[in-house]
Every structure is written in structure tokens, then in C-alpha cells.
Design a protein around this motif. Structure first.
Motif, PDB file in Angstrom:
ATOM      1  N   TYR A 117       1.705   2.051  -3.655  1.00 54.33           N
ATOM      2  CA  TYR A 117       0.646   2.704  -4.230  1.00 54.33           C
ATOM      3  C   TYR A 117       0.833   4.165  -3.672  1.00 54.33           C
ATOM      4  O   TYR A 117       0.514   5.180  -4.499  1.00 54.33           O
ATOM      5  CB  TYR A 117      -0.520   2.010  -4.079  1.00 54.33           C
ATOM      6  N   LEU A 118       1.033   4.331  -2.576  1.00 57.46           N
ATOM      7  CA  LEU A 118       0.881   5.843  -2.111  1.00 57.46           C
ATOM      8  C   LEU A 118       2.128   6.853  -2.498  1.00 57.46           C
ATOM      9  O   LEU A 118       2.077   7.781  -2.757  1.00 57.46           O
ATOM     10  CB  LEU A 118       1.037   5.702  -0.553  1.00 57.46           C
ATOM     11  N   ILE A 159      -6.537   5.610  -2.134  1.00 59.51           N
ATOM     12  CA  ILE A 159      -5.782   4.862  -1.221  1.00 59.51           C
ATOM     13  C   ILE A 159      -6.385   4.635  -0.087  1.00 59.51           C
ATOM     14  O   ILE A 159      -6.305   3.530   0.802  1.00 59.51           O
ATOM     15  CB  ILE A 159      -4.284   5.556  -1.203  1.00 59.51           C
ATOM     16  N   LEU A 189       0.838  -1.260   0.119  1.00 62.88           N
ATOM     17  CA  LEU A 189       0.105  -0.154   0.099  1.00 62.88           C
ATOM     18  C   LEU A 189       0.748   1.167   0.039  1.00 62.88           C
ATOM     19  O   LEU A 189       0.471   2.128  -0.776  1.00 62.88           O
ATOM     20  CB  LEU A 189      -0.787  -0.024   1.441  1.00 62.88           C
ATOM     21  N   VAL A 234       1.062   7.680  -5.917  1.00 60.85           N
ATOM     22  CA  VAL A 234       0.237   8.928  -5.691  1.00 60.85           C
ATOM     23  C   VAL A 234       1.001  10.114  -5.611  1.00 60.85           C
ATOM     24  O   VAL A 234       0.775  11.063  -6.195  1.00 60.85           O
ATOM     25  CB  VAL A 234      -0.899   8.605  -4.788  1.00 60.85           C
TER      26      VAL A 234
END
Length: 244
Positions: free
Chosen positions: A165-166, A193, A162, A169
Motif C-alpha cells: 500500500y505504501l 497508511i 502494508l 502511495v
């Protein structure tokens, strides 16, 4: 008269193999903690200088990741890691919820209106580096955790994923803001997210990392029985996950 063929599921890891896997998990956790501590210091410092809520949030997320990894480190530091697994899973779940709450609050404030962030070369470089480092750590820990049958190790690897992914972003948000001045792009993506973090937190709290559990020794595969060929519960596909 021919007897029915019974397919036996593969045995779990031997005690020697479990010791090796547990040692690997400890190393992966140590690497995750070390990297995230450095990442937190750099991100929060750069975010403060550039007035970037995205970078500051990224740094705080690194602190949350350290808490999650520390829970797994605490679990595997004991003589019986399985006895500590439930507590470790709860700590990881709370870290997911904390991340979701912070990202939601900061993203909402950014959308409503706030100070526009300045360009940050350090922030861009840090986010790009995390995109390279975090997936490797996540995959390695998830693979070892699944073979070992550790729900907490798998849950922590999801926390690391995760964070990947952040990182993407933050990287896109900083780049778009620097190039086009679109300050709304980052908080919108961050809210996605947050939704994923809540989902993963719920699964960690319930212990629903079904693909982490090794298939019981000599478990017959019966037609119509729940689960797939790898011994997963309905809705999971451990074989497919491991092949990725």
C-alpha cells in the motif's frame, strides 16, 4: 432412532507437512529481507538526490520491514519456533508502530511546509516494481503461515502487504507531484497508511491473527458455538480470506 451427524473440522498439518511449510516461510522471509535491503538503499539514495521525503520514508519503511522479517527468520531458526512466537510478534508489532510514527511525523511536516521534491524516475520505477513484487511475497507467506498456524508469519505478511500500500502511495504521490505539482497528495495518503499500521500493530501485539491458527483435530461444530465453519473466532472469516 438416527444419531446426530457431527461434522469434524479438518486436521492440522502433519509433521512432514509442517516441516515443508516452515521451510517455505524461511524462503519467503529470506526473499523479503533481500528485496527490502536493495529497496532501502535505492530509495534512500534516490530520495536524498531528489530531496523527496516520501522516497526517504519509503526506504526507511523497507528497513522496518527487514526488522519484521528478521524476527520471523529468528523464530523459525530455532528448534521450537512456537516457543519464540510471542517475542517475534512483539517485534513485528513494534515495527508497525515505528512505521506509523515515522510516516505521521514526516507527513505532518510535509503538510505544514517543507522542501518540494524534484522528479525522480528511479523512485517511480522502484515504487512500481514493489507493487508487483510485494503482493506476491505477502500472499505466499500468508497462505503458508495460515496453514502452519504461525501468527508471526501471518503478521509479517501483513507488514509486507502494508508496504505494498505504501508503494502505491509513493507512486501516486511522486507521479502527481511530477505532473501537477500537488505536493500535498502524498502526505495525506500516507497518513491513512499510518492509521492502518497502528491497527495492524495492535493486532500483532495481542496476537489477534485468529485466521492463522489451524482448527483443532476432530473439533465438533455445534449450533450456536462461537466461530465460523473454519474454526475462526467471531469477527473473522478464514475461509473467505483464503479464497481471495
Amino acid at each position: 432412532m438416527s444419531l446426530p451427524v457431527i461434522q469434524l473440522a479438518p486436521a492440522g498439518p502433519t509433521p512432514a507437512r509442517r516441516a515443508v511449510l516452515a521451510r517455505r516461510v524461511r524462503w519467503f522471509v529470506a526473499a523479503t529481507i533481500t528485496y527490502n535491503v536493495i529497496e532501502a538503499v535505492v530509495a534512500i539514495t534516490a530520495g536524498t538526490i531528489a530531496s523527496s521525503t516520501a522516497l526517504i520514508g519509503f526506504g526507511l519503511d523497507s528497513i522496518i520491514e527487514v526488522a519484521s522479517a528478521a524476527a520471523v527468520a529468528w523464530q523459525f531458526a530455532g528448534r521450537d519456533p512456537e516457543a519464540r512466537e510471542k517475542v517475534a510478534l512483539r517485534i513485528i508489532a513494534v515495527s508497525f508502530f515505528a512505521l506509523a510514527a515515522y510516516v505521521t511525523v514526516e507527513s505532518t511536516q510535509a503538510l505544514i511546509g517543507g522542501t518540494e521534491a524534484d522528479h525522480s524516475s528511479i523512485g517511480l520505477a522502484l515504487a512500481a516494481l514493489s507493487l508487483l513484487v510485494m503482493p506476491v511475497l505477502s500472499y505466499a507467506q500468508r497462505r503458508a503461515g495460515r496453514e502452519l498456524g504461525s501468527r508471526s508469519a501471518v503478521a509479517d505478511s501483513k507488514q509486507t502487504l502494508l508496504c505494498t500500500y505504501l508503494s502505491a502511495v509513493v507512486l501516486v504521490g511522486l507521479a502527481v507531484n511530477s505532473l501537477f505539482g500537488w505536493s500535498w497528495a502524498d502526505p495525506i495518503a500516507a497518513l491513512v497508511i499510518a492509521v492502518v499500521a497502528v491497527k495492524e500493530g495492535r493486532e500483532a501485539w495481542r496476537g489477534d491473527t485468529c485466521c492463522a491458527v489451524p482448527v483443532p483435530l476432530a473439533a465438533p461444530q455445534r449450533t450456536g458455538a462461537p466461530g465460523d465453519a473454519c474454526g475462526c473466532q467471531p469477527g473473522c472469516s478464514c475461509c473467505a480470506a483464503d479464497s481471495k
